[in-house]
Design an enzyme around this catalytic site. Structure first.
Site, mmCIF file in Angstrom:
data_model
loop_
_atom_site.group_PDB
_atom_site.id
_atom_site.type_symbol
_atom_site.label_atom_id
_atom_site.label_comp_id
_atom_site.label_asym_id
_atom_site.label_seq_id
_atom_site.Cartn_x
_atom_site.Cartn_y
_atom_site.Cartn_z
ATOM 1 C CE LYS A 162 -4.020 -1.921 0.303
ATOM 2 N NZ LYS A 162 -5.475 -1.515 -0.840
ATOM 3 C CG ASP A 191 -4.499 -0.750 -3.900
ATOM 4 O OD1 ASP A 191 -4.501 0.481 -4.650
ATOM 5 O OD2 ASP A 191 -4.472 -1.311 -3.212
ATOM 6 C CD GLU A 219 -5.633 -2.568 -6.821
ATOM 7 O OE1 GLU A 219 -6.614 -2.575 -6.598
ATOM 8 O OE2 GLU A 219 -4.275 -3.702 -6.161
ATOM 9 C CG ASP A 244 -9.628 -1.752 -6.671
ATOM 10 O OD1 ASP A 244 -10.794 -2.161 -6.948
ATOM 11 O OD2 ASP A 244 -9.195 -1.469 -5.508
ATOM 12 C CE LYS A 268 -10.736 -4.435 -4.614
ATOM 13 N NZ LYS A 268 -10.511 -3.139 -3.653
#
Length: 369
Positions: A162, A191, A219, A244, A268
């Site tokens: 992250k 991400d 991402e 995403d 997702k």
């Protein structure tokens, strides 16, 4: 096979370590569990965690949507008219994708059980081999390097790191520290959770490329609504870019694919509103020759089991981000997927293979809910 009852439960399980991204910090996994019971005794399970900063869903909105809007519409409806049920749900409420996902996965659980097949096989049954990454929360470079080394030593060959919480050069220092610590022991994917601007993202990614940090993909570097910025980053860097938060629906996916705004798509269930729409996104991406990852929010094994079965059914899903249950202090359910380090076993039971809920994690509804 008609829907006889729809029940909701509030569950809460602490995380053993805080989960930190550019958007939020989570210490307790709260979720709304949905149970659908059919007139033939078949039951299906789903869940919806509140993820205000991504889907906009809260505990209160999820419970209201399921209990007060979807339930009256769906009682006594036959699951054999599945497309009609999906149409009713989508016409009844705009957005609220997590609430829709919880009901959707419970319906699919019932349908697969009726067919006496694991859900992955019911959906197509492409693979039985799934290996999850593990997420390195955003912290200081040294702390992130320590965490990355631990996860790599624990057998995770892919780390999702992250970034995007603060100044972008600090993100580069974070990745340098991690790569120096773990060497080539694990694949690193980043991400940014919408944390960068397009031009600074290009500068940073090029610098990471020049430094030889060997990043597999990045991402969602820019804001979810900034499709043009995402396209700019994709066109001006060599590292693959994954959309995403920009992709909730097949309509979003079509726009991303037509613009060539991303190289990959992260699906997702909580964004898509469940498996029904997720299948459309995956199929559309497949037509364009684009591979997908299936990921999750901070969910329990109910949601992750549904997502894993969906992922295993699709030929162009080749990346998996299913580490959320490993972050929890305990399991909400008996049954569902099982883990052996990074390997996930879907099991051979019909549907999702969920046996029961561990009732010690069922929490009281907050006042006013």
């Amino acid at each position: 096979m008609k829907i006889q009852n729809i029940e909701t439960f509030h569950a809460a399980i602490p995380l053993h370590t805080p989960f930190k991204t550019a958007l939020r910090t989570v210490t307790v996994a709260e979720t709304i569990v949905v149970k659908i019971t059919c007139d033939n005794g078949v039951t299906g399970w789903g869940e919806a965690p509140p993820t205000h900063v991504i889907t906009g869903d809260s505990l209160a909105s999820i419970r209201y949507a399921v209990s007060e809007i979807f339930k009256p519409l769906l009682l006594e409806k036959s699951l054999f008219n599945h497309e009609q049920i999906v149409e009713k749900i989508n016409k009844s409420l705009v957005g609220n994708t997590s609430a829709k996902a919880a009901v959707d996965m419970a319906i699919y659980d019932c349908m697969a059980k009726h067919a006496n097949l694991p859900l992955a096989q019911y959906l197509g049954g492409y693979t039985e081999q799934i290996e999850t990454d593990y997420t390195v929360s955003v912290n200081s470079p040294e702390e992130m390097a320590d965490d990355a080394q631990k996860y790599a030593n624990d057998g995770f060959s892919v780390l999702k790191v992250k970034v995007g919480k603060d100044e972008i050069n600090q993100d580069i220092r974070r990745i340098e520290a991690i790569r120096k610590r773990i060497g080539s022991k694990a694949t690193i994917r980043l991400d940014a959770n919408q944390g960068w601007q397009a031009k600074e993202a290009v500068r940073a990614i090029r610098k990471m490329e020049d430094l030889g940090l060997d990043i597999e993909l990045i991402e969602q570097p820019v804001k979810a609504y900034d499709f043009e910025g995402l396209q700019y980053v994709t066109a001006n860097t060599e590292t693959p870019i994954m959309a995403d938060e920009s992709v909730f629906s097949s309509r979003d996916a079509r726009r991303i694919l037509e613009m060539r705004a991303a190289d990959l798509i992260n699906i997702k269930l909580m964004k898509a509103g469940g498996i029904h729409e997720a299948l459309k996104i995956a199929k559309l991406a497949h037509i364009y020759g684009v591979n997908c990852m299936v990921g999750s929010m901070i969910e329990t094994k109910i949601g992750i089991t549904a997502a894993a079965h969906f992922a295993a059914s699709q030929p162009n899903v080749n990346r998996y981000d299913f580490d959320a249950p490993l972050m929890l202090a305990d399991d909400l359910i008996d049954g569902g997927v099982t883990y052996k380090q990074n390997a996930i076993d879907l099991g051979a039971e019909p549907g999702l293979g969920i046996e029961r809920i561990n009732e010690q994690f069922i929490a009281e509804w907050p006042v006013g809910y």
